[in-house]
Design an enzyme around this catalytic site. Sequence first.
Site, PDB file in Angstrom:
ATOM      1  N   CYS A 131     -11.347  -8.008  15.582  1.00 33.33           N
ATOM      2  CA  CYS A 131     -10.289  -8.081  14.570  1.00 33.33           C
ATOM      3  C   CYS A 131     -10.767  -7.571  13.213  1.00 33.33           C
ATOM      4  O   CYS A 131     -11.840  -7.962  12.731  1.00 33.33           O
ATOM      5  CB  CYS A 131      -9.810  -9.527  14.433  1.00 33.33           C
ATOM      6  SG  CYS A 131      -8.519  -9.745  13.185  1.00 33.33           S
TER       7      CYS A 131
ATOM      8  N   ASP B 125      -7.199   3.941  10.067  1.00 38.47           N
ATOM      9  CA  ASP B 125      -6.934   3.314   8.774  1.00 38.47           C
ATOM     10  C   ASP B 125      -8.155   3.594   7.908  1.00 38.47           C
ATOM     11  O   ASP B 125      -9.242   3.049   8.147  1.00 38.47           O
ATOM     12  CB  ASP B 125      -6.716   1.808   8.946  1.00 38.47           C
ATOM     13  CG  ASP B 125      -5.567   1.297   8.114  1.00 38.47           C
ATOM     14  OD1 ASP B 125      -5.389   1.821   7.000  1.00 38.47           O
ATOM     15  OD2 ASP B 125      -4.846   0.399   8.568  1.00 38.47           O
TER      16      ASP B 125
ATOM     17  N   ARG C 190      -9.405  -8.355  10.452  1.00 41.71           N
ATOM     18  CA  ARG C 190      -9.249  -9.436   9.466  1.00 41.71           C
ATOM     19  C   ARG C 190     -10.080 -10.649   9.860  1.00 41.71           C
ATOM     20  O   ARG C 190      -9.789 -11.772   9.434  1.00 41.71           O
ATOM     21  CB  ARG C 190      -7.773  -9.836   9.330  1.00 41.71           C
ATOM     22  CG  ARG C 190      -6.907  -8.789   8.652  1.00 41.71           C
ATOM     23  CD  ARG C 190      -5.599  -9.365   8.140  1.00 41.71           C
ATOM     24  NE  ARG C 190      -4.800  -8.317   7.504  1.00 41.71           N
ATOM     25  CZ  ARG C 190      -3.680  -7.814   7.988  1.00 41.71           C
ATOM     26  NH1 ARG C 190      -3.192  -8.274   9.134  1.00 41.71           N
ATOM     27  NH2 ARG C 190      -3.034  -6.866   7.353  1.00 41.71           N
TER      28      ARG C 190
ATOM     29  N   CYS D 209      -9.400 -12.287  18.344  1.00 42.76           N
ATOM     30  CA  CYS D 209      -9.973 -11.117  19.006  1.00 42.76           C
ATOM     31  C   CYS D 209     -11.328 -10.815  18.387  1.00 42.76           C
ATOM     32  O   CYS D 209     -11.489 -10.865  17.167  1.00 42.76           O
ATOM     33  CB  CYS D 209      -9.039  -9.926  18.855  1.00 42.76           C
ATOM     34  SG  CYS D 209      -7.379 -10.204  19.508  1.00 42.76           S
TER      35      CYS D 209
ATOM     36  N   ARG E 245       0.825  -1.210   0.000  1.00 39.73           N
ATOM     37  CA  ARG E 245       0.000   0.000   0.000  1.00 39.73           C
ATOM     38  C   ARG E 245       0.863   1.265   0.000  1.00 39.73           C
ATOM     39  O   ARG E 245       0.503   2.266  -0.599  1.00 39.73           O
ATOM     40  CB  ARG E 245      -0.940  -0.005   1.219  1.00 39.73           C
ATOM     41  CG  ARG E 245      -1.882   1.179   1.283  1.00 39.73           C
ATOM     42  CD  ARG E 245      -2.781   1.144   2.504  1.00 39.73           C
ATOM     43  NE  ARG E 245      -3.769   0.089   2.406  1.00 39.73           N
ATOM     44  CZ  ARG E 245      -3.763  -1.019   3.157  1.00 39.73           C
ATOM     45  NH1 ARG E 245      -2.819  -1.212   4.049  1.00 39.73           N
ATOM     46  NH2 ARG E 245      -4.693  -1.914   3.011  1.00 39.73           N
TER      47      ARG E 245
ATOM     48  N   ASP F 209     -11.607  -0.341  13.587  1.00 44.42           N
ATOM     49  CA  ASP F 209     -11.938  -0.465  12.168  1.00 44.42           C
ATOM     50  C   ASP F 209     -13.385  -0.883  11.979  1.00 44.42           C
ATOM     51  O   ASP F 209     -14.030  -1.440  12.878  1.00 44.42           O
ATOM     52  CB  ASP F 209     -11.013  -1.494  11.511  1.00 44.42           C
ATOM     53  CG  ASP F 209      -9.572  -1.025  11.453  1.00 44.42           C
ATOM     54  OD1 ASP F 209      -9.339   0.093  10.967  1.00 44.42           O
ATOM     55  OD2 ASP F 209      -8.682  -1.773  11.901  1.00 44.42           O
TER      56      ASP F 209
ATOM     57  N   CYS G 243      -4.203 -17.647  14.137  1.00 43.73           N
ATOM     58  CA  CYS G 243      -3.795 -16.952  15.363  1.00 43.73           C
ATOM     59  C   CYS G 243      -4.004 -17.869  16.567  1.00 43.73           C
ATOM     60  O   CYS G 243      -4.897 -18.724  16.545  1.00 43.73           O
ATOM     61  CB  CYS G 243      -4.633 -15.696  15.591  1.00 43.73           C
ATOM     62  SG  CYS G 243      -4.523 -14.464  14.288  1.00 43.73           S
TER      63      CYS G 243
END
Length: 345
Positions: A111, A309, A113, A108, A91, A272, A104
Site C-alpha cells: 500500500c 503516479d 498509504r 495490503c 491535486r 509506488d 481498512c
Amino acid sequence: MNKHSSLRSASDLEAAGLVSPLERLDIEDVARRFSVAITPAMSELIQGSPQEDPIAAQFVPTGRELVWSADELSDPIGDDAFSPVKGLVHRYPDRVLLKPLHVCPVYCRFCFRREMVGPEGEMLASSELDAAVAYIADNPAIFEVIVTGGDPFALSPRRIGRIVKALSAIDHIGVIRFHTRVPVVAPERITAELIESLDSPKGVFVALHANHVRELTPAAGEACTRLVKAGIAMISQTVLLKGVNASAEELSALFRALLGLRIKPYYLHHGDLAKGTGHFRTTIAEGQAVMRQLRGSLTGLGQPTYVLDIPGGHGKVPIGPRYLDDGENGYIVTDPRGNRHDYRG
C-alpha cells in the site's frame, strides 16, 4: 482463535498456520511499523507462503518489508502537499480526494498509504467533514469527488449516506466515486443498507481494487452484482505486482473475470515507491511488455490504462508502450504483433 475473525497480529498469523514460529519474530517487527489485518474471506483463500501464493503475497507480512531503498518515501505520491483542509487532497483542478478515515478491513503489503493507515487511523470528526465539504462547495471547478482513505466502505451505511447526501447537494459535482476493496475482502458488508446509502442523483461509481482472479470468489461476485443491479457503475483498479499478477496470462484472467461481472478495468498502477515494497515492483519496461502482450490478446473492453503516479505529487500519467513513431513521410505504426508499418496521415 475464532475462524470468523480477522487476523491482526503475528500471533494470529502463527495460530492460523500462515507463518512459522521463526518467521513470527520478523513479522512482529514489521507489525510495529505497518498495520496487519487479513479478513476471513482472504485468509481462507491462502494456499501457501507469500513466495508461492498470490493471495498470501498481498496480505501476509514478511521480513522483506523491513528492507527500504533510498528512493522509497513515506508519502510516495505527495498527498500532503496538496491538502488544503484536513481529509482532502486537491491535486487536479476538476477532482478531489476525500479521505473520511484511514482504516481498512485488510492492509495490503504494498500500500502506498501504509504509513498513514491502520486500526488507530483517524476518522474525520463531523466538523472536519463539514469543512471538507464546504471547500468542495466553494470550488466550482471541482466536478468529481473520489472518496477513499483507508477504505470508505469500512464506514457504517449511515456515515456513507451522510457523505453522499452532502456531496449530492452541491450543484457542480457530477460524479462521486468510491475506491474500495470491501466487495472482495469483506463481501458480507455489501448490504442493502450500504447500497441504499449510495443512492444519489449524481453519477455514483465504485472502483474495486482487485489484483488476482482468485480474489473474485462467488461471494465477491454476488456483492458486485448487487451493486451493479442497483444501478451503480463499477470500474476496477489493479496494481502490477511481482509475484502476484505480473504476466499477461494472470492479468487477462483477472480482467476477463471483471468484465463478466460488468466491471470495466480502468487503471493498472505501476508500483509506488512506498517504503518496504521493493520486492513487489516490476520495472516500467516489464510493465510495458505485459501491456503490449495484452493489446494483441485481450478485448479492448478489458484494457486498463497503465499509469505511474509521479513521486512528489506531480500527477498520474499513462506509461504504456509506444505504437506510433515519426517516419520519413509520415508515421511508423507498430501493430500488436510487433510489426512496423508506414502510415501517411
